[in-house]
Design a protein around this motif. Sequence first.
Motif, PDB file in Angstrom:
ATOM      1  N   VAL A  44      -4.125   1.456  11.525  1.00  0.00           N
ATOM      2  CA  VAL A  44      -2.825   1.700  10.900  1.00  0.00           C
ATOM      3  C   VAL A  44      -3.084   2.363   9.558  1.00  0.00           C
ATOM      4  N   LYS A  45      -2.334   3.399   9.254  1.00  0.00           N
ATOM      5  CA  LYS A  45      -2.565   4.142   8.025  1.00  0.00           C
ATOM      6  C   LYS A  45      -1.417   3.946   7.035  1.00  0.00           C
ATOM      7  N   ALA A  46      -1.777   3.782   5.777  1.00  0.00           N
ATOM      8  CA  ALA A  46      -0.789   3.753   4.703  1.00  0.00           C
ATOM      9  C   ALA A  46      -0.607   5.178   4.199  1.00  0.00           C
ATOM     10  N   ILE A  47       0.521   5.764   4.509  1.00  0.00           N
ATOM     11  CA  ILE A  47       0.798   7.145   4.104  1.00  0.00           C
ATOM     12  C   ILE A  47       2.160   7.176   3.404  1.00  0.00           C
ATOM     13  N   PRO A  48       2.177   7.474   2.087  1.00  0.00           N
ATOM     14  CA  PRO A  48       1.028   7.697   1.215  1.00  0.00           C
ATOM     15  C   PRO A  48       0.350   6.383   0.822  1.00  0.00           C
ATOM     16  N   GLY A  49      -0.863   6.498   0.374  1.00  0.00           N
ATOM     17  CA  GLY A  49      -1.632   5.339  -0.044  1.00  0.00           C
ATOM     18  C   GLY A  49      -3.105   5.512   0.252  1.00  0.00           C
ATOM     19  N   GLY A  74      -6.688   6.641   0.564  1.00  0.00           N
ATOM     20  CA  GLY A  74      -7.512   7.588  -0.172  1.00  0.00           C
ATOM     21  C   GLY A  74      -7.149   7.768  -1.634  1.00  0.00           C
ATOM     22  N   LEU A  75      -6.079   7.118  -2.081  1.00  0.00           N
ATOM     23  CA  LEU A  75      -5.678   7.263  -3.489  1.00  0.00           C
ATOM     24  C   LEU A  75      -6.403   6.243  -4.362  1.00  0.00           C
ATOM     25  N   ASN A  76      -6.707   6.646  -5.567  1.00  0.00           N
ATOM     26  CA  ASN A  76      -7.406   5.774  -6.513  1.00  0.00           C
ATOM     27  C   ASN A  76      -6.379   4.985  -7.311  1.00  0.00           C
ATOM     28  N   ILE A  77      -5.999   3.831  -6.791  1.00  0.00           N
ATOM     29  CA  ILE A  77      -5.031   2.963  -7.457  1.00  0.00           C
ATOM     30  C   ILE A  77      -5.782   1.720  -7.930  1.00  0.00           C
ATOM     31  N   PRO A  78      -6.001   1.569  -9.240  1.00  0.00           N
ATOM     32  CA  PRO A  78      -6.748   0.410  -9.723  1.00  0.00           C
ATOM     33  C   PRO A  78      -6.079  -0.914  -9.331  1.00  0.00           C
ATOM     34  N   ILE A  79      -6.856  -1.792  -8.740  1.00  0.00           N
ATOM     35  CA  ILE A  79      -6.382  -3.123  -8.366  1.00  0.00           C
ATOM     36  C   ILE A  79      -6.929  -4.134  -9.357  1.00  0.00           C
ATOM     37  N   TRP A  80      -6.028  -4.936  -9.892  1.00  0.00           N
ATOM     38  CA  TRP A  80      -6.366  -6.049 -10.782  1.00  0.00           C
ATOM     39  C   TRP A  80      -5.998  -7.357 -10.078  1.00  0.00           C
ATOM     40  N   ALA A 104       0.835  -1.203   0.000  1.00  0.00           N
ATOM     41  CA  ALA A 104       0.000   0.000   0.000  1.00  0.00           C
ATOM     42  C   ALA A 104       0.872   1.256   0.000  1.00  0.00           C
ATOM     43  N   GLU A 105       1.925   1.254   0.802  1.00  0.00           N
ATOM     44  CA  GLU A 105       2.812   2.418   0.860  1.00  0.00           C
ATOM     45  C   GLU A 105       3.616   2.570  -0.430  1.00  0.00           C
ATOM     46  N   GLN A 106       4.119   1.460  -0.968  1.00  0.00           N
ATOM     47  CA  GLN A 106       4.911   1.542  -2.196  1.00  0.00           C
ATOM     48  C   GLN A 106       4.078   2.082  -3.350  1.00  0.00           C
ATOM     49  N   PHE A 107       2.880   1.534  -3.511  1.00  0.00           N
ATOM     50  CA  PHE A 107       2.061   1.982  -4.631  1.00  0.00           C
ATOM     51  C   PHE A 107       1.403   3.325  -4.341  1.00  0.00           C
ATOM     52  N   GLY A 108       1.204   3.643  -3.075  1.00  0.00           N
ATOM     53  CA  GLY A 108       0.790   4.996  -2.738  1.00  0.00           C
ATOM     54  C   GLY A 108       1.859   6.007  -3.108  1.00  0.00           C
ATOM     55  N   THR A 109       3.110   5.636  -2.908  1.00  0.00           N
ATOM     56  CA  THR A 109       4.224   6.505  -3.304  1.00  0.00           C
ATOM     57  C   THR A 109       4.265   6.660  -4.819  1.00  0.00           C
ATOM     58  N   LEU A 110       4.136   5.535  -5.536  1.00  0.00           N
ATOM     59  CA  LEU A 110       4.162   5.585  -6.999  1.00  0.00           C
ATOM     60  C   LEU A 110       3.019   6.433  -7.546  1.00  0.00           C
ATOM     61  N   GLU A 134      -6.980  -6.847   3.445  1.00  0.00           N
ATOM     62  CA  GLU A 134      -6.187  -5.938   4.275  1.00  0.00           C
ATOM     63  C   GLU A 134      -5.589  -4.817   3.433  1.00  0.00           C
ATOM     64  N   LEU A 135      -5.046  -5.153   2.285  1.00  0.00           N
ATOM     65  CA  LEU A 135      -4.465  -4.148   1.399  1.00  0.00           C
ATOM     66  C   LEU A 135      -5.519  -3.141   0.954  1.00  0.00           C
ATOM     67  N   ARG A 136      -6.679  -3.633   0.553  1.00  0.00           N
ATOM     68  CA  ARG A 136      -7.744  -2.728   0.094  1.00  0.00           C
ATOM     69  C   ARG A 136      -8.209  -1.807   1.225  1.00  0.00           C
ATOM     70  N   GLU A 137      -8.203  -2.287   2.449  1.00  0.00           N
ATOM     71  CA  GLU A 137      -8.607  -1.452   3.581  1.00  0.00           C
ATOM     72  C   GLU A 137      -7.592  -0.348   3.847  1.00  0.00           C
ATOM     73  N   TYR A 138      -6.306  -0.624   3.628  1.00  0.00           N
ATOM     74  CA  TYR A 138      -5.306   0.434   3.791  1.00  0.00           C
ATOM     75  C   TYR A 138      -5.534   1.543   2.773  1.00  0.00           C
ATOM     76  N   LEU A 139      -5.888   1.167   1.550  1.00  0.00           N
ATOM     77  CA  LEU A 139      -6.098   2.163   0.505  1.00  0.00           C
ATOM     78  C   LEU A 139      -7.452   2.848   0.643  1.00  0.00           C
ATOM     79  N   ASN A 140      -8.428   2.115   1.132  1.00  0.00           N
ATOM     80  CA  ASN A 140      -9.783   2.649   1.278  1.00  0.00           C
ATOM     81  C   ASN A 140     -10.369   2.190   2.606  1.00  0.00           C
ATOM     82  N   PRO A 141     -10.150   2.934   3.693  1.00  0.00           N
ATOM     83  CA  PRO A 141     -10.595   2.508   5.026  1.00  0.00           C
ATOM     84  C   PRO A 141     -12.105   2.277   5.129  1.00  0.00           C
ATOM     85  N   SER A 142     -12.899   2.813   4.216  1.00  0.00           N
ATOM     86  CA  SER A 142     -14.355   2.603   4.275  1.00  0.00           C
ATOM     87  C   SER A 142     -14.723   1.150   4.026  1.00  0.00           C
TER      88      SER A 142
END
Length: 345
Positions: free
Chosen positions: A168-173, A175-181, A103-109, A152-160
Amino acid sequence: MSESVNDRQATKRLGDIPLSVLDLSPIVEGGSATQSFKNSLDLAKQVEKWGYHRFWLAEHHSMPSVASSATSVLIGHIAGGTSTIRVGSGGIMLPNHAPLVIAEQFGTLESLYPGRIDLGLGRAPGADQRTARALRRDLRIGGEDFPELLQELREYLNPSLADSPVGVKAIPGEGLNIPIWLLGSSDFSARLAGMLGLPFAFAGHFSPNYTLPALQTYRHSFRPSEVLDEPYAMVGVNVMAADTDERAERLATSHYQAFLNIIRGDLKPIQPPVDSMDDLWSEFEKLSVQSQLRSSIIGSPATVKRELQELLNSTQADELMITTSMFDHADRLHSYEIVADVWRS
């Protein structure tokens, strides 16, 4: 699926869908990872100009022919050297990693390259069992916990998506719209992607026997979500294109040798092409390699165009992801250029 959608699919042509690239940053005999990374960036720049939609990199480990093991790092390198093409993972093998780290790596990207990053996820180790243990530090190497890791990964990106606060918060990550496949070579991830309403990418380039069953499972299991209203399936395919069928067949022998070495457990960098494989494999090995690679498209522009259209007819894919393994970088570039020309025509 409604009749109108089926009618529309029945007339789907190559030019109607996006084409994308799967790259393993191949290391050739006598080459180095440094050169492989330069070649991957050069390839990404060229396919961006030719109109390809995505450029994905695959996570593999302990393989002398693959340099893309630190996938997130390489994605940043490719994204930084291009400007419009989407760049992502095809995929990150999630059980190898803590979901928070991904979550943090792709939030950074995504923060560095907004609107251009894809997160493709797989559940295989991308390595043999010994290497998988070295990566994961425990004996759970079957990927059975993939659905829980994914949640768990999806919850870090979208806590809702969490039933209760993660804490625990993924910062950055976050609230970001990162498409998951979800990626797969069988029906496990196909079913999971369908149930979650996520896009699905099938590894048809090395699991051709399961392509149609997996796609059927995905579409049958699909439930609309906030991500997708309808199924979206991408199919991977090996394409080795050249100016003539004969030239393409010769260049493809490097790919044959790579799979032959996997069967033998004798991993090597990508080998130069040969005039004939007959002196290199037994009849049993020949049948094994050809079975695994039977969906590969090898030939001239006319052959490639015909067989890509046949693949699209049979799969009704929403996108095709082309992967090309050749010894010489110039030959690989030319193959992707031929595919782009075929697609535009």
